[in-house]
Scaffold this active site. Structure first.
Site, short mmCIF file in Angstrom:
data_model
loop_
_atom_site.label_atom_id
_atom_site.label_comp_id
_atom_site.label_asym_id
_atom_site.label_seq_id
_atom_site.Cartn_x
_atom_site.Cartn_y
_atom_site.Cartn_z
N SER A 121 -16.48 5.53 11.56
CA SER A 121 -16.47 4.09 11.34
C SER A 121 -15.06 3.54 11.16
O SER A 121 -14.86 2.33 11.16
CB SER A 121 -17.29 3.74 10.09
OG SER A 121 -16.73 4.37 8.94
N HIS B 224 -21.17 4.54 16.94
CA HIS B 224 -21.14 4.20 15.52
C HIS B 224 -22.48 3.60 15.11
O HIS B 224 -22.77 2.44 15.39
CB HIS B 224 -20.00 3.23 15.22
CG HIS B 224 -19.93 2.84 13.77
ND1 HIS B 224 -19.54 1.59 13.36
CD2 HIS B 224 -20.23 3.54 12.63
CE1 HIS B 224 -19.60 1.53 12.04
NE2 HIS B 224 -20.01 2.70 11.58
N GLU C 262 -22.52 0.61 17.79
CA GLU C 262 -21.29 0.25 18.49
C GLU C 262 -20.91 1.41 19.40
O GLU C 262 -20.67 2.52 18.91
CB GLU C 262 -20.17 -0.03 17.49
CG GLU C 262 -20.38 -1.27 16.66
CD GLU C 262 -19.29 -1.47 15.61
OE1 GLU C 262 -18.87 -2.61 15.41
OE2 GLU C 262 -18.86 -0.46 14.99
N ASN D 2 -16.51 -4.00 11.49
CA ASN D 2 -15.55 -3.83 10.40
C ASN D 2 -14.24 -4.55 10.63
O ASN D 2 -13.49 -4.79 9.68
CB ASN D 2 -15.30 -2.34 10.15
CG ASN D 2 -16.40 -1.70 9.34
OD1 ASN D 2 -17.05 -2.35 8.52
ND2 ASN D 2 -16.67 -0.42 9.59
#
Length: 515
Positions: free
Chosen positions: A133, A154, A166, A204
Site C-alpha cells: 500500500s 492493492h 488498485e 492514499n
C-alpha cells in the site's frame, strides 16, 4: 501456442482452474486467499514462519464456516473451497502457480528478496503481484530478471468485503500483465481501477487532504475535533469525520502512510504530516486499539465530546440577495420556502446575502472575515437540503447581531449551527477543494482516468462523491479560486493549487478570449 494466443491469454483473467498462491498469512493474506478460493481457484498459502500457513488455512476455513452460518455461502461450496486450499511448506510448492500475490511486511528489501526467489521458482508465464500500500511497485520489481510480469494488486481491508482493487503498473510492467491482473480482479467480483506507480497510488495519494485539513483547522485553534468531525459528517456528507476515522485506522498506521507519501514526493508541503498527530503517536495514543487517541474508548464504546452547537436565535426579518449565490443556489429556494422575505438584486455585487444589520453572509471562498466589515462565512455542504448541520465563521469585527441573525437563518432552515473561528476555507470547503486539486493533478499526470479516480475514492474511502464529480457540481474554477485565496493568506505551499487545476479551471477562458 502461437504468439497471438499467448498475448490473448496474458491479457485475460487467470483461469479458474489455475493455482493462485498467496505469500503472507496475516489479515490481508488470509482475506485475499478467501477471495481467490470463493472465485473457484485452487489456492496455496505460504508463510516463512513454520506452521503459520497451516494455521492461516484453518482460519480461512473458519471464515468460510461463518459465511455458511450466515447463509451467504452454500455448504457444498464451502466444502469445495476448503478442498482447494493447501498450506505450503516451502516456496518450491508454488512452482505451478499462475498468479502469486504477496502480502508480507512493508519492507522493500524483504519484498525484493522474496520476489527474486519466486522468480527462480515459478515459470515465466506466472504473474507476480504485490499487495503493498505504500512502497513503489517499480522499486520492488527493479531487481527482477523479468520485471514486465510484475504488478501491484492493492486490496483494501477487509479484502473479502471491500470491492476496490488498485491495479498498479510499475515503470517496467507490461500492458498484458496489468490487463491480466485487472481482469482477474474483475473475475473475482472486485471493482479494479488502473493506475500508474505513484506515491500512495490513487486512494492514499488523493485522500491526504481529508485528514490534513481537519488537523490543520484543529491546530489553528479554529474548532475542536468533535465539532470538525460533526461538520464533515453532517454537512460534508462524509461517513466519518477525520478524527474518528484516524482513531479507527490507528495513528501509527495513518501517520506512517502520510509520512511515506510526503517523503516520496520529496517533502512537498501539500502532503506535510500533522504535528498534532505526531504527538499522539509519540505518546502511544494510537486510537481505538490503545483506548485513547483524539477521543477515549473503553468496553462501553467511544466517548466523544459533544460538538459545538449554537444556542437558538431568531431568524432575520428579511434578506437581500446580491448575485445568484452559485454554486449554492439551492439555499435561495430553501429561504423562499421558509417564508423569510427575500429581495433579489441583479447588480454585479458578487454573490452574498445581506442581513437586516447590513452585515453580509458569504459562502466560504478562501478569504477571511477579518478582511471585511461585519461578514459571516458559511461552509460548503454536500446538499444543503439534507445537511443537518452548517458551520459559520465570524471574525473580530463581526457584530454579535449579524452573527446571531446568520445563526437564526440556518436554524430556520432546520440546521444545527456550529460557529468556528475565522479560518480561510473553513472545514468542508477547503477539504473538498484540495481533494479536487489532487484528483485533477493525478489525471493530468496520467496516473489514472477521471472515472477511475472517482471510483477509487467512492469505493476505497466511502466518499459521498468522487472529487471529479464534485468538481463538476461546484463549477470549473471553484476549487482553484478557493485554494488560491487560501494560499495568498497562508503562502506555505500546503494549499497552493496545482498547475493542472489552473489549466482545468481557466484554459478554456484563455482560448475564448484569444489571449
Amino acid at each position: 501456442m502461437t504468439d497471438t494466443e499467448a498475448t490473448t491469454r496474458a491479457g485475460s483473467a487467470v483461469e479458474r482452474d489455475r493455482t493462485v498462491a498467496v505469500v503472507g498469512t496475516g489479515t490481508m493474506g488470509q482475506g485475499i486467499a478467501q477471495v481467490a478460493l470463493v472465485a473457484g481457484h485452487p489456492v496455496r498459502l505460504y508463510d516463512a514462519a513454520p506452521g503459520r500457513a497451516a494455521q492461516a488455512a484453518e482460519a480461512v476455513v473458519g471464515r468460510l464456516d461463518r459465511l455458511v452460518a450466515k447463509g451467504k455461502l452454500a455448504q457444498e461450496e464451502r466444502d469445495a473451497a476448503a478442498a482447494r486450499l493447501t498450506p505450503a511448506g516451502s516456496l518450491g510448492e508454488l512452482a505451478d502457480a499462475a498468479l502469486v500475490v504477496e502480502a508480507i511486511v512493508e519492507s522493500l528489501p524483504v519484498k525484493q528478496e522474496l520476489f527474486a526467489a519466486l522468480e527462480e521458482t515459478v515459470d515465466e508465464g506466472c504473474l507476480l503481484a504485490t499487495n503493498t500500500s505504500s512502497l513503489s511497485v517499480t522499486a520492488i520489481a527493479g531487481a527482477l530478471r523479468l520485471p514486465g510480469r510484475f504488478v501491484g494488486m492493492h486490496f483494501f481491508n477487509p479484502a473479502p468485503l471491500l470491492p476496490l482493487v488498485e491495479v498498479v503498473s510499475g515503470f517496467a510492467t507490461d500492458i498484458t500483465s496489468a490487463t491480466r491482473a485487472y481482469e482477474t480482479a474483475r473475475a473475482w467480483g472486485k471493482t479494479p481501477v488502473a493506475c500508474a506507480d505513484t506515491p500512495g497510488f490513487l486512494v492514499n495519494r488523493i485522500a491526504r487532504p481529508f485528514y490534513a485539513e481537519a488537523f490543520a483547522v484543529h491546530e489553528e485553534q479554529a474548532a475542536d475535533p468533535a465539532t470538525i468531525d460533526a461538520v464533515l459528517r453532517e454537512s460534508g456528507g462524509f461517513r466519518m469525520g477525520a478524527f474518528e476515522l484516524t482513531d479507527l485506522i490507528g495513528h501509527d498506521v495513518n501517520e506512517a502512510v502520510t509520512r511515506s507519501v510526503w517523503e516520496a514526493f520529496f517533502q512537498d508541503p501539500r502532503f506535510r504530516p500533522s504535528l498534532a498527530q505526531r504527538r499522539l503517536v509519540e505518546a502511544g495514543m494510537l486510537g481505538r486499539k490503545t483506548g485513547r487517541g483524539w477521543y477515549t474508548y473503553d468496553d462501553g464504546g467511544a466517548h466523544h465530546p459533544e460538538p459545538h452547537t449554537a444556542e437558538a436565535a431568531p431568524p432575520p426579518e428579511h434578506l437581500v440577495v446580491e448575485g445568484d449565490l452559485e454554486p449554492h443556489g439551492e439555499l435561495l429556494e430553501m429561504i423562499r420556502e421558509s417564508g423569510i422575505p427575500l429581495r433579489e438584486e441583479d447588480e454585479d455585487k458578487g454573490t452574498r446575502l445581506v442581513l437586516p444589520t447590513g452585515g453580509q453572509l458569504v459562502a466560504a471562498d478562501g478569504q477571511t472575515s477579518v478582511e471585511f466589515r461585519d461578514v459571516v462565512y458559511f461552509d460548503l455542504a454536500l446538499d444543503y437540503r439534507t445537511a443537518t448541520r452548517v458551520a459559520l465563521a465570524a471574525g473580530p469585527d463581526t457584530s454579535p447581531e449579524t452573527l446571531g441573525q446568520a445563526v437564526g437563518l440556518f436554524q430556520a432552515l432546520g440546521k444545527k449551527v456550529s460557529v468556528i473561528a475565522d479560518v480561510p476555507g473553513m472545514i468542508v470547503a477547503r477539504t473538498v477543494a484540495r481533494l479536487i486539486d489532487l484528483a485533477h493533478e493525478a489525471v493530468a499526470k496520467g496516473v489514472a482516468t477521471e472515472e477511475d479516480v472517482d471510483t477509487a475514492m467512492r469505493l476505497g474511502v466511502n466518499y459521498p462523491l468522487g472529487p471529479i464529480e464534485w468538481s463538476r457540481r461546484l463549477g470549473r474554477n471553484w476549487a482553484y479560486d478557493v485554494l488560491d485565496e487560501i494560499h495568498q493568506r497562508d503562502p506555505s505551499g500546503r494549499c497552493a493549487p496545482s498547475l493542472a487545476l489552473f489549466r482545468h479551471s481557466y484554459a478554456d477562458d484563455k482560448r475564448e478570449t484569444g489571449r
